[in-house]
Design a protein around this motif. Sequence first.
Motif, PDB file in Angstrom:
ATOM      1  N   UNK A 228       0.830  -1.218   0.000  1.00 29.74           N
ATOM      2  CA  UNK A 228       0.000   0.000   0.000  1.00 29.74           C
ATOM      3  C   UNK A 228       0.857   1.258   0.000  1.00 29.74           C
ATOM      4  N   UNK A 229       2.002   1.210  -0.652  1.00 34.56           N
ATOM      5  CA  UNK A 229       2.867   2.380  -0.715  1.00 34.56           C
ATOM      6  C   UNK A 229       2.531   3.268  -1.899  1.00 34.56           C
ATOM      7  N   UNK A 230       2.728   4.568  -1.723  1.00 39.08           N
ATOM      8  CA  UNK A 230       2.477   5.539  -2.797  1.00 39.08           C
ATOM      9  C   UNK A 230       3.649   6.510  -2.879  1.00 39.08           C
ATOM     10  N   UNK A 231       4.000   6.870  -4.106  1.00 37.57           N
ATOM     11  CA  UNK A 231       5.042   7.865  -4.354  1.00 37.57           C
ATOM     12  C   UNK A 231       4.408   9.029  -5.094  1.00 37.57           C
ATOM     13  N   UNK A 232       4.390  10.182  -4.448  1.00 33.29           N
ATOM     14  CA  UNK A 232       3.853  11.401  -5.046  1.00 33.29           C
ATOM     15  C   UNK A 232       5.014  12.310  -5.427  1.00 33.29           C
ATOM     16  N   UNK A 233       4.978  12.846  -6.634  1.00 33.32           N
ATOM     17  CA  UNK A 233       6.012  13.790  -7.073  1.00 33.32           C
ATOM     18  C   UNK A 233       5.339  15.065  -7.555  1.00 33.32           C
ATOM     19  N   UNK A 282       3.384  -0.429  -5.704  1.00 32.53           N
ATOM     20  CA  UNK A 282       3.502   0.996  -5.405  1.00 32.53           C
ATOM     21  C   UNK A 282       2.732   1.810  -6.438  1.00 32.53           C
ATOM     22  N   UNK A 283       1.892   2.700  -5.968  1.00 35.21           N
ATOM     23  CA  UNK A 283       1.109   3.579  -6.836  1.00 35.21           C
ATOM     24  C   UNK A 283       1.796   4.942  -6.917  1.00 35.21           C
ATOM     25  N   UNK A 284       1.781   5.532  -8.103  1.00 32.84           N
ATOM     26  CA  UNK A 284       2.354   6.863  -8.254  1.00 32.84           C
ATOM     27  C   UNK A 284       1.230   7.888  -8.340  1.00 32.84           C
ATOM     28  N   UNK A 285       1.567   9.133  -8.015  1.00 36.42           N
ATOM     29  CA  UNK A 285       0.551  10.175  -8.010  1.00 36.42           C
ATOM     30  C   UNK A 285       1.203  11.529  -8.155  1.00 36.42           C
ATOM     31  N   UNK A 286       0.372  12.531  -8.449  1.00 42.31           N
ATOM     32  CA  UNK A 286       0.867  13.899  -8.573  1.00 42.31           C
ATOM     33  C   UNK A 286      -0.334  14.840  -8.568  1.00 42.31           C
ATOM     34  N   UNK A 287      -0.079  16.086  -8.940  1.00 40.89           N
ATOM     35  CA  UNK A 287      -1.130  17.087  -9.031  1.00 40.89           C
ATOM     36  C   UNK A 287      -1.096  17.696 -10.421  1.00 40.89           C
ATOM     37  N   UNK A 288      -2.232  18.207 -10.872  1.00 42.15           N
ATOM     38  CA  UNK A 288      -2.264  18.849 -12.172  1.00 42.15           C
ATOM     39  C   UNK A 288      -1.310  20.043 -12.180  1.00 42.15           C
ATOM     40  N   UNK A 289      -0.640  20.206 -13.302  1.00 43.56           N
ATOM     41  CA  UNK A 289       0.429  21.194 -13.400  1.00 43.56           C
ATOM     42  C   UNK A 289       1.776  20.509 -13.374  1.00 43.56           C
ATOM     43  N   UNK A 290       1.863  19.422 -12.600  1.00 45.30           N
ATOM     44  CA  UNK A 290       3.039  18.567 -12.648  1.00 45.30           C
ATOM     45  C   UNK A 290       2.792  17.384 -13.578  1.00 45.30           C
ATOM     46  N   UNK A 291       1.586  16.856 -13.560  1.00 43.40           N
ATOM     47  CA  UNK A 291       1.148  15.829 -14.503  1.00 43.40           C
ATOM     48  C   UNK A 291      -0.181  16.287 -15.077  1.00 43.40           C
ATOM     49  N   UNK A 292      -0.323  16.196 -16.384  1.00 43.15           N
ATOM     50  CA  UNK A 292      -1.571  16.550 -17.038  1.00 43.15           C
ATOM     51  C   UNK A 292      -1.732  15.742 -18.302  1.00 43.15           C
ATOM     52  N   UNK A 293      -2.833  15.956 -18.997  1.00 43.43           N
ATOM     53  CA  UNK A 293      -3.092  15.182 -20.211  1.00 43.43           C
ATOM     54  C   UNK A 293      -1.984  15.315 -21.260  1.00 43.43           C
ATOM     55  N   UNK A 310      -3.007   8.535  -9.500  1.00 40.58           N
ATOM     56  CA  UNK A 310      -3.943   9.481  -8.916  1.00 40.58           C
ATOM     57  C   UNK A 310      -3.432  10.900  -9.182  1.00 40.58           C
ATOM     58  N   UNK A 311      -4.350  11.790  -9.525  1.00 44.42           N
ATOM     59  CA  UNK A 311      -3.994  13.186  -9.789  1.00 44.42           C
ATOM     60  C   UNK A 311      -5.066  14.080  -9.181  1.00 44.42           C
ATOM     61  N   UNK A 312      -4.643  15.111  -8.464  1.00 41.76           N
ATOM     62  CA  UNK A 312      -5.569  16.097  -7.903  1.00 41.76           C
ATOM     63  C   UNK A 312      -5.507  17.367  -8.733  1.00 41.76           C
ATOM     64  N   UNK A 313      -6.653  17.922  -9.082  1.00 37.07           N
ATOM     65  CA  UNK A 313      -6.700  19.141  -9.882  1.00 37.07           C
ATOM     66  C   UNK A 313      -7.592  20.195  -9.258  1.00 37.07           C
TER      67      UNK A 313
END
Length: 442
Positions: A228-233, A282-293, A310-313
């Motif tokens: 259940x680990x996650x890496x957010x960048x 391990x799941x990766x994630x970020x926020x819009x502006x760092x990752x986008x379409x 996962x991405x938060x916008x």
Amino acid sequence: MTGRRLSTLLASVTATAAGASLLTGCGVLPGATGGSREPVTVMTWAPDQTRATNMPGMPAMAQTFARWVNSQGGIDGHELRVLTCNEQNTPTGAAACARRAVRENAVAVVGSYSQNGRAFMAPLEAAGIPYIGGYGITEDEFTSPLSYPVNGGLAALLAGHGMQLAADCGTVSLVRPDTLAGDRLPKLLDAGLKKASKRGATDIPAVEDATEYTTQAARARNKAGAEDGCVAAVLGERTQTFFDSFRRLPESAGGAESDGSDSGSGSDSGSGSGSDEGRDPIRISSVLGSVGQPVIDRTGGARSPFEGAYVTGWYPEADDKSWESMRKVVNEHAFADNRVDPTDTGVQTTWIAYTVLKQVVESLDADTITSARITEALDHGARVETGGLTPPLRWMYEDLLGAPDFPRIVNHAVTFQVVRKGRLVAQKPGFVDVGPTLTNRG
């Protein structure tokens, strides 16, 4: 740009002659309107061709918006003139753009990006020029009385991202810029995680303009753990570089603080990290502006390493029908300018910021538009509807969130998204309010 009224004949000649030239670099976009009302001059700046985050789509969207409204007779009869400036990702560049806005009598700076808030806000405040709909990356955008943000900035994104990750992540590693702005991000992410009684993330600072991140990637994977680990960048334009380093990690990751407990170099079908072999959960994630379409498309679409991420916008997903008006304007007035990508968060923010400007100018119904009149309208209850792209926007005192360090936030809504079959889609419908998380964070 003198503000004098031109005769109909002179306006026509001027518009025709100007329309024959192309706008490049830090230029002025000529309008197509004439008449008795004075032009409205604004500026949009963003870094371009730098080693760190670049946002060329924001000035390009401003130019597109001006072409559109001027083809319709301007904003309430006012020709919209757009100054553009390369902020260069430096305090010197940001200050130079701000001074140019003052020198050329801009009535507002609209839809811009800069990490150098202290450098650009002081000249604007001294001249009384409002800053409308900046990208939301600096503290000054949420503290200056002349700033009118249209989103909750990185504060809302990180707090919301913590809430999004809390449901599925036992442990989280956060890789973020080793900068003053980056120093704030861990506490914001932790505020969202702790709302669900989760422990805080492991903080991993990284050089913002590095060409590879093997050491940070290894540490992030090791600290996230195998269950259940996650890496957010959150590294802006360099986020793609980080995850490229992440997916290239050997099956037994070396690097800082390696304890040999990690397994595999990627993820299962839902995690979006790593190669086809040796996967781990391990799941990766970020926020819009760092990752986008656009990043997902460039890195393989459905075969992208971001599949399942996962991405938060701040705004609805790019395919949402609420973007149809913007897409129509881009299709008809961007003239194949590939900088104007409707799925880019900077472009979307600029569209919303200019929507604010348009509605405020229309509400004034005046022959002459000044920075003071715009500021007065914003401070005294001008309400902006964005067609569902944000909640209704208003900047009166009672609308301000008043969160510590971010008192000017009025839009504290975010969206939870996930990458499925190469597209960013809603993980949860509608907006999520992170206001309570921001105001109660420790």
